[in-house]
Write a protein that holds these residues in place. Structure first.
Motif, short mmCIF file in Angstrom:
data_model
loop_
_atom_site.label_atom_id
_atom_site.label_comp_id
_atom_site.label_asym_id
_atom_site.label_seq_id
_atom_site.Cartn_x
_atom_site.Cartn_y
_atom_site.Cartn_z
N ARG A 150 2.62 1.59 -3.47
CA ARG A 150 1.70 2.07 -4.51
C ARG A 150 1.52 3.58 -4.41
O ARG A 150 1.52 4.29 -5.42
CB ARG A 150 0.33 1.37 -4.39
N SER A 166 11.75 2.60 -3.54
CA SER A 166 10.67 3.45 -4.04
C SER A 166 10.86 4.89 -3.57
O SER A 166 10.64 5.84 -4.32
CB SER A 166 9.31 2.93 -3.57
N GLU A 213 4.82 5.31 -5.53
CA GLU A 213 5.03 5.24 -6.97
C GLU A 213 4.02 6.10 -7.73
O GLU A 213 4.36 6.74 -8.73
CB GLU A 213 4.97 3.78 -7.44
N GLU A 214 2.79 6.11 -7.23
CA GLU A 214 1.77 6.95 -7.87
C GLU A 214 2.15 8.43 -7.78
O GLU A 214 2.04 9.18 -8.76
CB GLU A 214 0.42 6.72 -7.19
N ARG A 273 0.84 -1.21 0.00
CA ARG A 273 0.00 0.00 0.00
C ARG A 273 0.87 1.26 0.00
O ARG A 273 0.61 2.21 -0.74
CB ARG A 273 -0.91 -0.03 1.22
#
Length: 222
Positions: free
Chosen positions: A63, A120, A66-67, A60
């Protein structure tokens, strides 16, 4: 009716706050089921083990990182200012959710997940530095800034202003310190002719939302 993916996401969202505050080293499936407000048997329907829960929590985070790392190069002054403000609030969210206790537990117990998480974050840092460099090139941001130092300064400061002990020691209120620090960053980063482009209504809404969230998650009595 919620899908299986949506139900799992809701469960992870509920356990996330606990992990931010206290880490996950001592958590058990029994603890987690109580925090999620479901039975132990129901929890096992979606996650076979504590490891799977932690993997889902980290996924979570990744994500989200990265978004939010897909930072483009705006085609006008307003776009640069809006993106700058968005990055500021994203960094606050990351600083508050990736607490030291969570990151340390991750590093100690799940080194592979820790590596993915830090990788990340490193990619996001590079994307932000590239954005700052582009803003300097287009004269929207002040000239002569060290963009890496700028980002590291934000990381250091934001990790402090989300800590209850730091705020209490210095008699600071969450909403006011976010507002004041953003003002400092706007002054330091955005060139004077474009500082007025900051959307104050959007800033106020974001600060109100984060203040309520942090008071619930970070400043509540445990």
């Amino acid at each position: 009716m919620a899908t299986e993916y949506e139900r799992k996401a809701q469960m992870i969202s509920k356990i996330n706050d606990e992990i931010v505050k206290n880490g996950f080293k001592s958590l058990t499936m029994d603890n987690m089921s109580k925090i999620m407000g479901i039975s132990r048997g129901k929890l096992y329907q979606y996650f076979a083990s504590k490891d799977e829960v932690i993997e889902a929590v980290v996924a979570r985070y990744i994500r989200f990182i990265e978004e939010k790392s897909m930072i483009g190069q705006p085609d006008n002054h307003q776009g640069y200012v809006d993106e700058f403000v968005s990055i500021f609030f994203q960094n606050i969210i990351l600083a508050s959710s990736a607490s030291d206790v969570f990151v340390n537990d991750l590093k100690e117990i799940y080194p592979d997940l820790y590596h993915s998480f830090t990788e990340s974050m490193t990619k996001r840092q590079a994307a932000i530095e590239n954005f700052y460099d582009a803003g300097i090139t287009h004269n929207v941001f002040n000239q002569g800034m060290n963009t890496r130092l700028l980002h590291l300064q934000d990381q250091t400061m934001l990790s402090l202003i989300v800590l209850p002990a730091f705020l209490f020691k210095h008699r600071l209120e969450p909403a006011q310190v976010m507002r004041d620090y953003l003002h400092l960053r706007v002054t330091a980063v955005i060139a004077p002719p474009y500082q007025h482009l900051v959307n104050q209504e959007h800033v106020d809404a974001q600060i109100k939302h984060l203040d309520e969230k942090f008071r619930r998650v970070m400043w509540m009595t445990t």
